[in-house]
Design an enzyme around this catalytic site. Structure first.
Site, PDB file in Angstrom:
ATOM      1  N   ASP B  35       0.779  -1.099   0.066  1.00  0.00           N
ATOM      2  CA  ASP B  35       0.025  -0.074   0.092  1.00  0.00           C
ATOM      3  C   ASP B  35       0.881   1.161  -0.184  1.00  0.00           C
ATOM      4  OD1 ASP B  35       1.163  -0.194   2.407  1.00  0.00           O
ATOM      5  OD2 ASP B  35      -0.607  -0.770   3.389  1.00  0.00           O
ATOM      6  N   GLU B  57      -0.084  -8.967  -1.198  1.00  0.00           N
ATOM      7  CA  GLU B  57      -0.672  -8.246   0.228  1.00  0.00           C
ATOM      8  C   GLU B  57      -1.742  -7.607  -0.254  1.00  0.00           C
ATOM      9  OE1 GLU B  57       1.090  -5.306   2.890  1.00  0.00           O
ATOM     10  OE2 GLU B  57       1.511  -7.172   4.169  1.00  0.00           O
ATOM     11  N   GLU B  71      -2.106   5.107   3.300  1.00  0.00           N
ATOM     12  CA  GLU B  71      -2.071   3.621   2.827  1.00  0.00           C
ATOM     13  C   GLU B  71      -3.281   3.381   2.578  1.00  0.00           C
ATOM     14  OE1 GLU B  71      -0.195   5.040   5.153  1.00  0.00           O
ATOM     15  OE2 GLU B  71       2.055   4.157   4.778  1.00  0.00           O
ATOM     16  N   HIS B 147       7.476   5.412  12.697  1.00  0.00           N
ATOM     17  CA  HIS B 147       7.881   6.295  11.653  1.00  0.00           C
ATOM     18  C   HIS B 147       6.662   6.983  11.042  1.00  0.00           C
ATOM     19  CE1 HIS B 147       6.470   2.579   9.842  1.00  0.00           C
ATOM     20  NE2 HIS B 147       6.445   3.216   8.656  1.00  0.00           N
ATOM     21  N   ARG B 149       3.435   8.387   9.182  1.00  0.00           N
ATOM     22  CA  ARG B 149       3.225   9.862   8.735  1.00  0.00           C
ATOM     23  C   ARG B 149       2.184  10.642   9.731  1.00  0.00           C
ATOM     24  NH1 ARG B 149       5.205  11.526   3.486  1.00  0.00           N
ATOM     25  NH2 ARG B 149       5.927   9.574   2.313  1.00  0.00           N
ATOM     26  N   HIS B 179      14.046   5.859  11.141  1.00  0.00           N
ATOM     27  CA  HIS B 179      13.439   6.105   9.753  1.00  0.00           C
ATOM     28  C   HIS B 179      14.223   7.444   9.215  1.00  0.00           C
ATOM     29  CE1 HIS B 179      10.673   6.589   6.500  1.00  0.00           C
ATOM     30  NE2 HIS B 179      10.528   5.307   6.693  1.00  0.00           N
TER      31      HIS B 179
END
Lengths: 48, 304
Positions: B35, B57, B71, B147, B149, B179
């Site tokens: 994603d 996936e 995502e 990490h 967003r 990250h």
């Protein structure tokens, strides 16, 4: 032979697609290509 | 990652690069995973160029378009484009069917990450193990990766909680591979740097990361991938996020959703460090998913 491309761009993708890439290479040889988009350029090197 | 790249710039750059490549050397079939913006743009480019796209996936859903961001939007946009969907479990298959995908286009494969971890375990040698002089045999290890967003604003809370826990338990060692996202880098440097038993490090090579994961007593993460890897290795995982679509580790009780509240993170980490080391054995090799083989079979059916 038909061309198959696997596209990856981040380290998790490289890690998770590595088994798929290896399995496809085993079966289809050089007609399988690995493309990196460079999304996380410096994180990619370990996955394959 | 290019420093400070926005989603728009990243998306535009990847779309153009992919188009250039597809024009120059057109594949007959394209596969991508999950994603990310890479998978999202690959699906769109494949669609624009009318190249069949297979999604690995597939079928994860929170059904909240903004979380995880971006995502969930990527997943929902990729699904109608994909000609075939490889779902890790029946749950993801059901999600796709609810979204109107025909079950004849879905194959349940298991997770490829289990195969990857298994391969990596066999490659972990004393030389490839992560070396930190602060880490000795008896020291409890907490491995931290954060990490996301949409949680960058909330990262502060998590880091405060972790710092308090680290100060309360100086014998434990907290190792944080950070990250490269500049916002994440800045937050870790600002809130955790200078704490004696917290090590901030560059992202680790995968064998090193797996060796640390195997050695760790506790994992604090907001990464779905790390959740999968840790659950597979039977590790206790504290998920620093408000929700997750991944079920790995929940059945066994080893994965716990702890949210993004500083106090709750502090308390849970301390509780876990006070408890006995809790691990289960990872599955034997013969019980492993053969995801890559199942995917290869489907590819063969299509390309012949």
């Amino acid at each position: 032979m038909k061309k198959i491309a696997i596209v990856i761009g981040t380290r998790p993708e490289a890690i998770k697609m590595a088994p798929v890439y290896l399995a496809l290479r085993k079966r289809f040889g050089n007609s399988v290509q690995l493309i990196s988009t460079g999304q996380h350029r410096e994180l990619l090197w370990q996955g394959t | 990652m290019k420093a400070g790249q926005s989603l728009s710039h990243l998306t535009a750059r990847l779309l153009v690069n992919l188009e250039d490549h597809f024009m120059m050397d057109r594949p007959d079939l394209v596969l991508a995973h999950g994603d990310t913006t890479t998978c999202f743009t690959t699906a769109i480019s494949s669609f624009y160029h009318q190249i069949p796209f297979f999604h690995v996936e597939a079928g994860l859903r929170s059904n909240r378009l903004n979380s995880p961001f971006p995502e969930e939007f990527n997943r929902q946009t990729i699904a109608p484009i994909a000609r075939h969907h490889f779902a890790p479990t029946e749950l993801e298959k059901e999600n796709l069917i609810k979204d109107g995908v025909s079950s004849s286009l879905i194959t349940v494969t298991g997770s490829t990450i289990h195969e990857a971890v298994q391969t990596m375990i066999s490659k972990v040698t004393p030389a490839s193990k992560a070396c930190f002089s602060e880490l000795n045999e008896s020291r409890p290890l907490v491995l931290v990766t954060l990490h996301r967003r949409e949680t960058t604003q909330l990262l502060q809370n998590t880091l405060h909680g972790l710092k308090s826990a680290a100060l309360s338990r100086p014998e434990a060692l907290f190792i944080c591979p950070v990250h490269p996202n500049p916002l994440v880098q800045e937050a870790f440097q600002t809130y955790l740097k200078g704490t004696e038993n917290i090590i901030l490090t560059e992202p680790l090579a995968y064998p090193q990361f797996i060796s640390l994961l195997m050695r760790s007593q506790l994992v604090v993460t907001d990464s779905g991938g790390v959740q999968e890897e840790a659950a597979f290795l039977g590790k206790k995982v504290l998920l620093a996020r408000s929700e997750t679509e991944r079920t790995d580790g929940f059945e066994s009780g080893l994965t716990q959703l702890i949210g993004l509240n500083s106090e709750s993170i502090y308390k849970t980490v301390l509780d876990e460090l006070s408890g006995a080391v809790c691990t289960i054995n990872f599955p034997k090799i013969n019980s492993l998913s053969r995801a890559s083989e199942i995917i290869s079979n489907e590819v063969q059916r299509v390309v012949g």
